[in-house]
Write a protein that holds these residues in place. Structure first.
Motif, PDB file in Angstrom:
ATOM      1  N   GLY A  70      -8.804 -25.430  54.950  1.00 29.63           N
ATOM      2  CA  GLY A  70      -9.096 -24.310  55.853  1.00 29.63           C
ATOM      3  C   GLY A  70      -7.845 -23.544  56.232  1.00 29.63           C
ATOM      4  N   ASN A  71      -6.748 -24.275  56.471  1.00 29.63           N
ATOM      5  CA  ASN A  71      -5.480 -23.623  56.805  1.00 29.63           C
ATOM      6  C   ASN A  71      -4.922 -22.836  55.628  1.00 29.63           C
ATOM      7  N   ASN A 115      -6.808 -19.602  55.218  1.00 29.01           N
ATOM      8  CA  ASN A 115      -6.335 -18.571  56.154  1.00 29.01           C
ATOM      9  C   ASN A 115      -5.015 -17.957  55.695  1.00 29.01           C
ATOM     10  N   ASN A 152      -5.773 -17.031  51.204  1.00 27.23           N
ATOM     11  CA  ASN A 152      -7.033 -16.387  50.840  1.00 27.23           C
ATOM     12  C   ASN A 152      -7.368 -16.415  49.335  1.00 27.23           C
ATOM     13  N   ARG A 186     -14.613 -24.943  56.401  1.00 28.88           N
ATOM     14  CA  ARG A 186     -15.300 -23.743  56.901  1.00 28.88           C
ATOM     15  C   ARG A 186     -15.024 -23.540  58.397  1.00 28.88           C
ATOM     16  N   GLU A 187     -15.066 -24.651  59.151  1.00 32.12           N
ATOM     17  CA  GLU A 187     -14.812 -24.577  60.606  1.00 32.12           C
ATOM     18  C   GLU A 187     -13.344 -24.239  60.902  1.00 32.12           C
ATOM     19  N   THR A 188     -12.432 -24.684  60.021  1.00 28.38           N
ATOM     20  CA  THR A 188     -10.996 -24.466  60.235  1.00 28.38           C
ATOM     21  C   THR A 188     -10.598 -23.036  59.884  1.00 28.38           C
ATOM     22  N   ALA A 189     -11.201 -22.500  58.841  1.00 29.76           N
ATOM     23  CA  ALA A 189     -10.858 -21.137  58.399  1.00 29.76           C
ATOM     24  C   ALA A 189     -11.522 -20.099  59.307  1.00 29.76           C
ATOM     25  N   LEU A 190     -10.936 -18.918  59.333  1.00 30.73           N
ATOM     26  CA  LEU A 190     -11.562 -17.810  60.069  1.00 30.73           C
ATOM     27  C   LEU A 190     -12.900 -17.452  59.422  1.00 30.73           C
ATOM     28  N   PRO A 191     -13.871 -16.995  60.225  1.00 31.40           N
ATOM     29  CA  PRO A 191     -15.185 -16.650  59.669  1.00 31.40           C
ATOM     30  C   PRO A 191     -15.108 -15.581  58.582  1.00 31.40           C
ATOM     31  N   GLU A 192     -14.112 -14.687  58.697  1.00 36.32           N
ATOM     32  CA  GLU A 192     -13.995 -13.580  57.722  1.00 36.32           C
ATOM     33  C   GLU A 192     -13.394 -14.027  56.392  1.00 36.32           C
ATOM     34  N   VAL A 193     -12.819 -15.231  56.360  1.00 35.26           N
ATOM     35  CA  VAL A 193     -12.153 -15.696  55.135  1.00 35.26           C
ATOM     36  C   VAL A 193     -13.175 -16.368  54.227  1.00 35.26           C
TER      37      VAL A 193
END
Length: 320
Positions: free
Chosen positions: A252-253, A256, A259, A285-292
């Motif tokens: 997730g990191n 972000n 990408n 999914r929870e770690t990444a921004l929703p837009e990513v």
């Protein structure tokens, strides 16, 4: 007929394969286990015998080499091996070019597997991907804009040493709570072993693990932890869940930060079953921004990813 020779110096195995350029089938293929007390000299001798057995009277146009450890890809020098002694600063490219008289390129196994998956496997048709191998250690390799990205000093992709739990256990690298310290096979086995050693012998729900190793905890492996989790052992499930969580946070990191379109996961621990994959995907999914936006998929080339990556490395050289 234009031949490419691909070599894989793994931590425990040595493999060599010959392919006709443009083909997806090995012409010839050989692999051998590295002896327990191996060093750089014994590994090189075994690999030389594999090469001569494959080549017979032919000569390849180029050689692509995957090495299980840090490599300076610009010079083809192996920096060291974490598993086999004597590989410190060995000029592998120069040694092979001198002996076989053809262009040779060398890179570390994660970068090479990324190349292989991009050209022949789960990354076909994608411009950007991050390949992650989860086995003895946790490593990564980048493809950005269709090209390998190694970083300024060749150290890009070290997701295994991204810290996800600063209060976590100490890793071989000296830091606490690295992805590798929580998610690699040997460390998962160690985490289970330490808990079992320090608790009363017959705690309910932990019988599967003990049964698999006949109570000899030194026999525990990451694969056995996965098997015990699938059979319902609660401690194995807990350790596997923590491994999947660590990997998910790391992914997730990275999503972000860089990408990429796809994360391609290979290596033994990724055969850990649906639950493992579900947790990795959910936590990432929870770690990444929703837009990513990104996908997490399984590698397709299995143990042959480093060899197919070697083929791709040689193809790139020949196209220059």
């Amino acid at each position: 007929m234009t031949l490419i020779l691909a070599l894989d110096f793994g931590g425990t195995k040595l493999a060599a394969a010959l392919v006709n350029i443009g083909s997806r089938k090995w012409l010839r293929y050989e692999r051998r286990l590295s002896p327990v007390n191996a060093n750089a000299s014994t590994d090189l001798e075994i690999m030389r015998s594999l090469i001569y057995s494959l080549l017979e009277d032919t000569k390849p146009a180029a050689i692509g080499v995957s090495f299980g450890g840090p490599v300076d890809a610009s010079t083809g020098t192996v920096r060291l091996s974490h598993h086999v002694a004597g590989w410190e600063n060995i000029p592998l490219k120069a040694l092979l070019e001198e002996e076989f008289g053809v262009p040779v390129d060398v890179d570390n196994d994660a970068n090479i597997a990324a190349l292989g998956e991009h050209r022949f496997g789960a990354g076909q048709g994608y411009d950007s991907l991050f390949y992650i191998t989860v086995s003895t250690g946790v490593g990564g390799g980048w493809i950005l804009n269709g090209q390998p990205w190694r970083g300024a000093g060749g150290m890009a992709g070290e997701i295994g040493h991204v810290v996800v739990d600063p209060a976590g256990p100490v890793c071989l690298c000296g830091k606490r709570g690295c992805v590798e310290r929580l998610a690699s096979g040997p460390y998962m086995a160690q985490n289970v072993r330490e808990i079992l050693e320090n608790e009363p012998p017959r705690r309910q729900g932990r019988e599967v693990l003990r049964g698999l190793v006949g109570n000899d905890l030194t026999l525990l492996t990451g694969q056995l932890v996965s098997e015990a989790a699938a059979a319902g052992d609660d401690l194995a499930k807990e350790v596997l869940h923590k491994a999947a969580w660590a990997l998910g946070v790391g992914i997730g990191n990275v999503a972000n930060l860089m990408n990429p379109q796809r994360f391609v996961l290979g290596g033994g621990v990724t055969k850990a079953g649906e639950d493992f994959w579900r947790v990795v995907r959910q936590v990432a999914r929870e770690t990444a921004l929703p837009e990513v936006d990104f996908e997490i998929v399984s590698a397709l080339l299995g143990d042959d990813a480093p060899l197919w990556g070697g083929v791709r490395l040689a193809e790139i050289r020949m196209a220059e």
